[in-house]
Design a protein around this motif. Sequence first.
Motif, PDB file in Angstrom:
ATOM      1  N   SER A   1       0.827  -1.192   0.000  1.00 37.66           N
ATOM      2  CA  SER A   1       0.000   0.000   0.000  1.00 37.66           C
ATOM      3  C   SER A   1       0.872   1.257   0.000  1.00 37.66           C
ATOM      4  N   PRO A   2       0.476   2.293  -0.742  1.00 32.00           N
ATOM      5  CA  PRO A   2       1.235   3.550  -0.705  1.00 32.00           C
ATOM      6  C   PRO A   2       1.224   4.191   0.685  1.00 32.00           C
ATOM      7  N   LEU A   3       0.298   3.790   1.537  1.00 33.78           N
ATOM      8  CA  LEU A   3       0.246   4.319   2.897  1.00 33.78           C
ATOM      9  C   LEU A   3       1.327   3.730   3.792  1.00 33.78           C
ATOM     10  N   GLU A   4       1.947   2.625   3.346  1.00 31.44           N
ATOM     11  CA  GLU A   4       3.003   1.993   4.152  1.00 31.44           C
ATOM     12  C   GLU A   4       4.256   1.730   3.319  1.00 31.44           C
ATOM     13  N   GLY A   5       4.573   2.671   2.446  1.00 35.09           N
ATOM     14  CA  GLY A   5       5.828   2.588   1.714  1.00 35.09           C
ATOM     15  C   GLY A   5       5.732   2.066   0.301  1.00 35.09           C
ATOM     16  N   GLY A   6       4.519   1.753  -0.168  1.00 34.70           N
ATOM     17  CA  GLY A   6       4.359   1.272  -1.540  1.00 34.70           C
ATOM     18  C   GLY A   6       4.679   2.358  -2.555  1.00 34.70           C
ATOM     19  N   ILE A   7       5.283   1.958  -3.668  1.00 35.96           N
ATOM     20  CA  ILE A   7       5.716   2.908  -4.690  1.00 35.96           C
ATOM     21  C   ILE A   7       4.573   3.338  -5.594  1.00 35.96           C
ATOM     22  N   ALA A   8       3.726   2.389  -5.981  1.00 37.60           N
ATOM     23  CA  ALA A   8       2.654   2.694  -6.926  1.00 37.60           C
ATOM     24  C   ALA A   8       1.497   3.404  -6.223  1.00 37.60           C
ATOM     25  N   GLN A   9       1.067   4.516  -6.781  1.00 42.18           N
ATOM     26  CA  GLN A   9      -0.066   5.251  -6.236  1.00 42.18           C
ATOM     27  C   GLN A   9      -1.347   4.735  -6.895  1.00 42.18           C
ATOM     28  N   VAL A  10      -1.817   3.597  -6.428  1.00 38.67           N
ATOM     29  CA  VAL A  10      -2.993   2.953  -7.014  1.00 38.67           C
ATOM     30  C   VAL A  10      -4.059   2.758  -5.946  1.00 38.67           C
TER      31      VAL A  10
END
Length: 245
Positions: free
Chosen positions: A76-85
């Motif tokens: 998840s982008p909320l926990e360090g994920g790169i993709a903003q999906v």
Amino acid sequence: MMKVIKKDTFALCVPITPRNAGELMAQVQAASAAEPDFIEWRRDYFEPIALNEEQELLSKIKEIRGGVGLIYTYRSPLEGGIAQVEEAHRLTYILGCIACDGADYIDVELDSSAAFKAGVKKALVEKECGLILSQHHFDECVSEEAIEAIFSDMIQDGADILKLAMMPKTQKDVRQAIAAIIRAGTFHDVPIISILMGMVGGITRILPDYTGGSLSFATVVDSTAPGQLSVSEVRRMRKSMGINV
């Protein structure tokens, strides 16, 4: 047959961060050559691709990695994920991976919506694939009470593996976090992946089986978190201590 993470038993996992199919094949080959126990595919680094094409890639890399297990992580982008999906997009691809028996474990954030987690758990029924529920604190170590509450929530949500990553600032943080993780482990039968990030927390990457955890992440290609060591460094340090690798 599913590759299993065992409680209080050392295992090495190499994270890979390919951006396209060519890099995926090359990184799986490089990681497999290091003979880790697992590879973690950080899917959030990958370019947009049709679901059926990704399932074909998962089938191909299964042949390449042989007996090395795979953890599929669409962070998840909320926990360090790169993709903003959107969450729905990630869920579609996670369910696609489960459907084609593409991985041994799926890593899902504890703080995902109830519907998201329910969808993943439903897909895992009668599949040889386990659920890692994870939480990441990139700026601090949380209290002992918070650690126990996090693990209890993970157990209640059906986790097969409990994963908690925190960022210590001092040696005192490290001592207190390790003690809390070890104590928590005595109350739960499932394996724990406990990571203290940064250089201060390096001992948990070298000796996870002595500090309350099991799996350690070590690099062959790229680092995906602060303080990650290479596979060769972890093995060399363990060997120098007279500990089996």
